[in-house]
Design an enzyme around this catalytic site. Structure first.
Site, PDB file in Angstrom:
ATOM      1  N   HIS A  10      -3.356  40.099  27.488  1.00 50.48           N
ATOM      2  CA  HIS A  10      -2.393  38.998  27.386  1.00 50.48           C
ATOM      3  C   HIS A  10      -1.924  38.525  28.760  1.00 50.48           C
ATOM      4  CE1 HIS A  10      -2.396  38.990  23.098  1.00 50.48           C
ATOM      5  NE2 HIS A  10      -2.094  40.263  23.045  1.00 50.48           N
ATOM      6  N   LEU A 168       1.184  23.029  18.486  1.00 49.90           N
ATOM      7  CA  LEU A 168       0.401  23.313  19.697  1.00 49.90           C
ATOM      8  C   LEU A 168      -1.073  23.091  19.352  1.00 49.90           C
ATOM      9  CD1 LEU A 168      -0.285  24.590  22.472  1.00 49.90           C
ATOM     10  CD2 LEU A 168      -0.073  26.831  21.382  1.00 49.90           C
ATOM     11  N   CYS A 169      -1.710  22.218  20.083  1.00 55.15           N
ATOM     12  CA  CYS A 169      -3.108  21.906  19.765  1.00 55.15           C
ATOM     13  C   CYS A 169      -3.871  21.501  21.023  1.00 55.15           C
ATOM     14  CB  CYS A 169      -3.154  20.763  18.746  1.00 55.15           C
ATOM     15  SG  CYS A 169      -4.824  20.369  18.206  1.00 55.15           S
ATOM     16  N   VAL A 170      -5.033  22.112  21.211  1.00 55.16           N
ATOM     17  CA  VAL A 170      -5.926  21.753  22.313  1.00 55.16           C
ATOM     18  C   VAL A 170      -7.236  21.279  21.692  1.00 55.16           C
ATOM     19  CG1 VAL A 170      -7.276  22.704  24.230  1.00 55.16           C
ATOM     20  CG2 VAL A 170      -4.868  23.303  24.000  1.00 55.16           C
ATOM     21  N   LYS A 177      -9.855  27.439  27.965  1.00 53.50           N
ATOM     22  CA  LYS A 177      -9.766  27.092  29.396  1.00 53.50           C
ATOM     23  C   LYS A 177      -8.332  27.249  29.907  1.00 53.50           C
ATOM     24  CE  LYS A 177     -13.499  23.658  29.108  1.00 53.50           C
ATOM     25  NZ  LYS A 177     -14.581  24.567  29.469  1.00 53.50           N
ATOM     26  N   LEU A 421       7.492  23.957   9.274  1.00 54.00           N
ATOM     27  CA  LEU A 421       6.602  22.942   8.694  1.00 54.00           C
ATOM     28  C   LEU A 421       5.161  23.134   9.157  1.00 54.00           C
ATOM     29  CD1 LEU A 421       8.938  19.867   9.185  1.00 54.00           C
ATOM     30  CD2 LEU A 421       8.507  21.110   7.059  1.00 54.00           C
TER      31      LEU A 421
HETATM   32  S1  MYA Z   1       0.940  27.644  16.002  1.00 50.20           S
HETATM   33  C1  MYA Z   1      -0.460  26.573  15.810  1.00 50.20           C
HETATM   34  C2  MYA Z   1      -1.400  26.736  16.942  1.00 50.20           C
HETATM   35  N1  MYA Z   1      -2.463  25.776  16.882  1.00 50.20           N
HETATM   36  C3  MYA Z   1      -3.683  26.002  16.354  1.00 50.20           C
HETATM   37  O1  MYA Z   1      -3.990  27.084  15.898  1.00 50.20           O
HETATM   38  C4  MYA Z   1      -4.611  24.804  16.349  1.00 50.20           C
HETATM   39  C5  MYA Z   1      -6.047  25.159  16.639  1.00 50.20           C
HETATM   40  N2  MYA Z   1      -6.145  25.901  17.886  1.00 50.20           N
HETATM   41  C6  MYA Z   1      -5.941  25.359  19.113  1.00 50.20           C
HETATM   42  O2  MYA Z   1      -5.622  24.175  19.280  1.00 50.20           O
HETATM   43  C7  MYA Z   1      -6.090  26.307  20.300  1.00 50.20           C
HETATM   44  O3  MYA Z   1      -6.875  27.415  19.922  1.00 50.20           O
HETATM   45  C8  MYA Z   1      -4.715  26.802  20.847  1.00 50.20           C
HETATM   46  C9  MYA Z   1      -4.976  27.830  21.965  1.00 50.20           C
HETATM   47  C10 MYA Z   1      -3.944  25.618  21.443  1.00 50.20           C
HETATM   48  C11 MYA Z   1      -3.880  27.475  19.771  1.00 50.20           C
HETATM   49  N3  MYA Z   1       0.609  30.397  20.043  1.00 50.20           N
HETATM   50  O4  MYA Z   1      -5.770  27.623  26.228  1.00 50.20           O
HETATM   51  P1  MYA Z   1      -6.281  28.986  25.928  1.00 50.20           P
HETATM   52  C12 MYA Z   1      -2.515  32.165  23.706  1.00 50.20           C
HETATM   53  C13 MYA Z   1       0.903  30.882  21.254  1.00 50.20           C
HETATM   54  O5  MYA Z   1      -7.411  29.460  26.755  1.00 50.20           O
HETATM   55  P2  MYA Z   1      -7.151  27.982  23.373  1.00 50.20           P
HETATM   56  C14 MYA Z   1       2.047  26.689  16.945  1.00 50.20           C
HETATM   57  O6  MYA Z   1       1.899  25.508  17.088  1.00 50.20           O
HETATM   58  C15 MYA Z   1      -3.476  33.327  23.776  1.00 50.20           C
HETATM   59  O7  MYA Z   1      -2.854  34.517  23.319  1.00 50.20           O
HETATM   60  N4  MYA Z   1      -0.040  31.323  22.135  1.00 50.20           N
HETATM   61  O8  MYA Z   1      -6.654  29.141  24.373  1.00 50.20           O
HETATM   62  C16 MYA Z   1       3.193  27.428  17.614  1.00 50.20           C
HETATM   63  C17 MYA Z   1      -3.786  33.366  25.254  1.00 50.20           C
HETATM   64  O9  MYA Z   1      -2.714  33.979  25.968  1.00 50.20           O
HETATM   65  P3  MYA Z   1      -2.859  35.520  26.414  1.00 50.20           P
HETATM   66  C18 MYA Z   1      -1.308  31.243  21.741  1.00 50.20           C
HETATM   67  O10 MYA Z   1      -7.732  28.641  22.192  1.00 50.20           O
HETATM   68  C19 MYA Z   1       2.933  27.495  19.102  1.00 50.20           C
HETATM   69  C20 MYA Z   1      -3.772  31.891  25.642  1.00 50.20           C
HETATM   70  O11 MYA Z   1      -3.039  31.202  24.606  1.00 50.20           O
HETATM   71  C21 MYA Z   1      -1.686  30.735  20.491  1.00 50.20           C
HETATM   72  O12 MYA Z   1      -7.958  26.970  24.070  1.00 50.20           O
HETATM   73  C22 MYA Z   1       3.935  28.325  19.845  1.00 50.20           C
HETATM   74  C23 MYA Z   1      -5.178  31.315  25.683  1.00 50.20           C
HETATM   75  O13 MYA Z   1      -5.058  29.995  26.059  1.00 50.20           O
HETATM   76  C24 MYA Z   1      -0.666  30.312  19.632  1.00 50.20           C
HETATM   77  N5  MYA Z   1      -0.906  29.835  18.413  1.00 50.20           N
HETATM   78  O14 MYA Z   1      -5.785  27.264  22.923  1.00 50.20           O
HETATM   79  C25 MYA Z   1       3.681  28.345  21.325  1.00 50.20           C
HETATM   80  N6  MYA Z   1      -3.027  30.766  20.389  1.00 50.20           N
HETATM   81  O15 MYA Z   1      -4.016  35.560  27.393  1.00 50.20           O
HETATM   82  C26 MYA Z   1       4.635  29.232  22.100  1.00 50.20           C
HETATM   83  C27 MYA Z   1      -3.470  31.272  21.542  1.00 50.20           C
HETATM   84  O16 MYA Z   1      -1.544  35.887  27.048  1.00 50.20           O
HETATM   85  C28 MYA Z   1       5.960  28.567  22.338  1.00 50.20           C
HETATM   86  N7  MYA Z   1      -2.460  31.575  22.365  1.00 50.20           N
HETATM   87  O17 MYA Z   1      -3.132  36.311  25.167  1.00 50.20           O
HETATM   88  C29 MYA Z   1       6.849  29.429  23.202  1.00 50.20           C
HETATM   89  C30 MYA Z   1       8.239  28.818  23.398  1.00 50.20           C
HETATM   90  C31 MYA Z   1       8.230  27.694  24.396  1.00 50.20           C
HETATM   91  C32 MYA Z   1       9.580  26.983  24.512  1.00 50.20           C
HETATM   92  C33 MYA Z   1      10.634  27.875  25.129  1.00 50.20           C
HETATM   93  C34 MYA Z   1      11.965  27.122  25.311  1.00 50.20           C
HETATM   94  C35 MYA Z   1      13.009  27.944  25.756  1.00 50.20           C
END
Ligand code: MYA
Length: 421
Positions: A10, A168-170, A177, A421
């Site tokens: 992570h 969250l969506c890429v 990446k 939601l």
């Molecule tokens: S949950 C819905 C999430 N979306 C999807 O599942 C849609 C389809 N998937 C994608 O679009 C991509 O696979 C996503 C990852 C964008 C999910 N929440 O860029 P990477 C970590 C948090 O190379 P990708 C929702 O919307 C992963 O452990 N982290 O990966 C709530 C790794 O980190 P680490 C996640 O696959 C979101 C890193 O990302 C998630 O290209 C809440 C890899 O990045 C996930 N669902 O893109 C977000 N999936 O190496 C947090 C993967 O450490 C909010 N990762 O394990 C936090 C609060 C922020 C605000 C704070 C305010 C104070």
């Protein structure tokens, strides 16, 4: 949707103010921020650096064109089930409703677009909400007393204004990446600039570290279609019948009108009472939102194809009970007969004069009458009490609940009142 992310180190999450593992979570006794307190002045005013071919944007959801760009990105790239048979298809009207509640910050809608053609490649969104996330309801009095007497013990935390993160969506072509961490850091910066330091979010995947985990359940309304698109299987025990489908349909059949006599669509007039009923009900849970009247009007006044809300009225025409559900279709990937699965999701409710089972039976009747194929929920709130009687079956999805920068002990899903939601 519940597989753990295959990155045990992570690289990103290990740098963030979240519990790093299960034991930290289960041993947590303190409720409160994880990070040292910061001030808005400590937060950079410039966006997080990004590759030179991309640029940050804040899609304006009031603009049809920009809303459509978010819709298309999610329609083609958002959450799929493990076997890639279904993909969530939030409608533009739904996205606008979900992301523009009273007091929303346009800057918390964060996009990344490609400079050369403006194509939206990534998105994450935050909205404000008031959350009760202090000590557990059953320990509240004890804790308050302890603080009074000893000035010590767990801190009592009043409901606070925090951020809810979703969508969250890429883009599929930009996956793996490390774009997601950049989006999360940028939205965190923009949230912090509004003097807000905590967030709540849910995901199908397991990352460090959920404070609660719920399970999805599904109630068939249109079993024939659900079997045809392989959302459900024909149960083994039905195969012995001469016409298994007819028997299955009979099993899930629902009357055309609700059992309760006075079920009416919620209107502006009901907002005050519904706010009271709902907040009183949500008090039961350890983790739950609190709504003011403007939020109740926004979230529950019915919007066709988005959200449906009904009130029950007494003889004297007073609102006594309330239920709601929202519409979240999924694209059926690669099916020649059906392109969409129409799912209704149980939203907020408050049962007072009839049992929750009766109230939810009326919800199923209304959802069925509106033509939904299935009714879904997670076993939060008091949902587990009616699942079996109302013929909900467990699915294979799990929903993990997370806090950002908030120390909170692990709770069972029936202690959670927040519907995402
Ligand atoms: S949950 C819905 C999430 N979306 C999807 O599942 C849609 C389809 N998937 C994608 O679009 C991509 O696979 C996503 C990852 C964008 C999910 N929440 O860029 P990477 C970590 C948090 O190379 P990708 C929702 O919307 C992963 O452990 N982290 O990966 C709530 C790794 O980190 P680490 C996640 O696959 C979101 C890193 O990302 C998630 O290209 C809440 C890899 O990045 C996930 N669902 O893109 C977000 N999936 O190496 C947090 C993967 O450490 C909010 N990762 O394990 C936090 C609060 C922020 C605000 C704070 C305010 C104070």
């Amino acid at each position: 949707m519940s597989a753990p992310i295959d990155n045990p180190d992570h690289e990103f999450w290990s740098t963030q103010p979240v519990f790093q593992n299960e034991s930290e979570c289960s041993e947590a006794s303190k409720v409160g921020p994880i990070d040292k307190p910061k001030e808005v002045n400590d937060i950079p005013t410039h966006p997080y650096p990004i590759a030179s071919t991309f640029e940050w944007c804040s899609p304006n959801l009031e603009s049809e064109e920009e809303l459509n760009a978010v819709y298309v990105l999610l329609r083609d790239n958002y959450v799929e089930d493990n076997d890639s048979m279904f993909r969530f298809k939030y409608s533009p009207e739904f996205l606008k409703w979900a992301l523009t509640p009273p007091g929303y910050y346009p800057s918390w809608h964060v996009g990344v677009r490609r400079k050369k053609d403006n194509l939206l490649l990534a998105f994450i969104a935050g909205i404000p909400l008031t959350m009760k996330m202090g000590v557990a309801a059953d320990k509240l009095e004890e804790t308050k007393k302890k603080i009074e007497e000893e000035g010590a013990g767990d801190t009592y935390e009043a409901p606070r204004r925090i951020c809810e993160i979703n969508f969250l969506c890429v883009h599929k072509q930009l996956r793996a990446k490390r774009m997601a961490p950049i989006l999360i850091k940028e939205v965190t910066r923009r949230v912090n600039l509004e003097n807000i330091w905590q967030a709540v979010y849910t995901a199908g995947v397991a990352i460090p570290t959920p404070f609660s985990i719920g399970q999805y359940f599904h109630r068939s309304l249109n079993p024939e279609k659900l079997v045809a698109i392989r959302f459900s299987m024909m149960p083994r025990q039905y195969e012995k019948f001469q016409n298994p489908m007819a028997m299955l349909k009979r099993n899930y059949n629902l009357p055309a009108v609700p059992h309760s006599k006075k079920v009416q669509e919620m209107t502006q007039e009901d907002v005050g009472v519904v706010t009271k009923l709902l907040n009183a009900y949500l008090e039961k849970f350890d983790v739950s939102p609190q709504f003011d009247e403007t939020e109740v009007a926004h979230y529950f006044l019915p919007r066709d194809g988005v959200v449906y809300a009904y009130v029950l009225k007494s003889q004297s025409n007073e609102v006594t009970d309330f239920f709601s559900f929202y519409s979240l279709p999924s694209t059926v990937i690669g099916n020649s007969k059906y392109s969409e699965l129409n799912a209704a999701y149980v939203y907020y409710y408050a049962a007072n004069t009839i049992s929750l089972e009766q109230l939810m039976n009326d919800l199923l009747i209304m959802a069925n009458a509106k033509g939904f194929d299935v009714c879904n929920l997670v076993d939060i709130q008091e949902n587990s009490g009616f699942l079996e009687k109302l013929k909900f079956l467990p699915g294979d999805g799990r929903l993990h609940y997370y806090f950002y920068n908030w120390s909170y002990p692990r709770v069972k899903s029936n202690r959670v009142g927040l519907v995402m939601l």
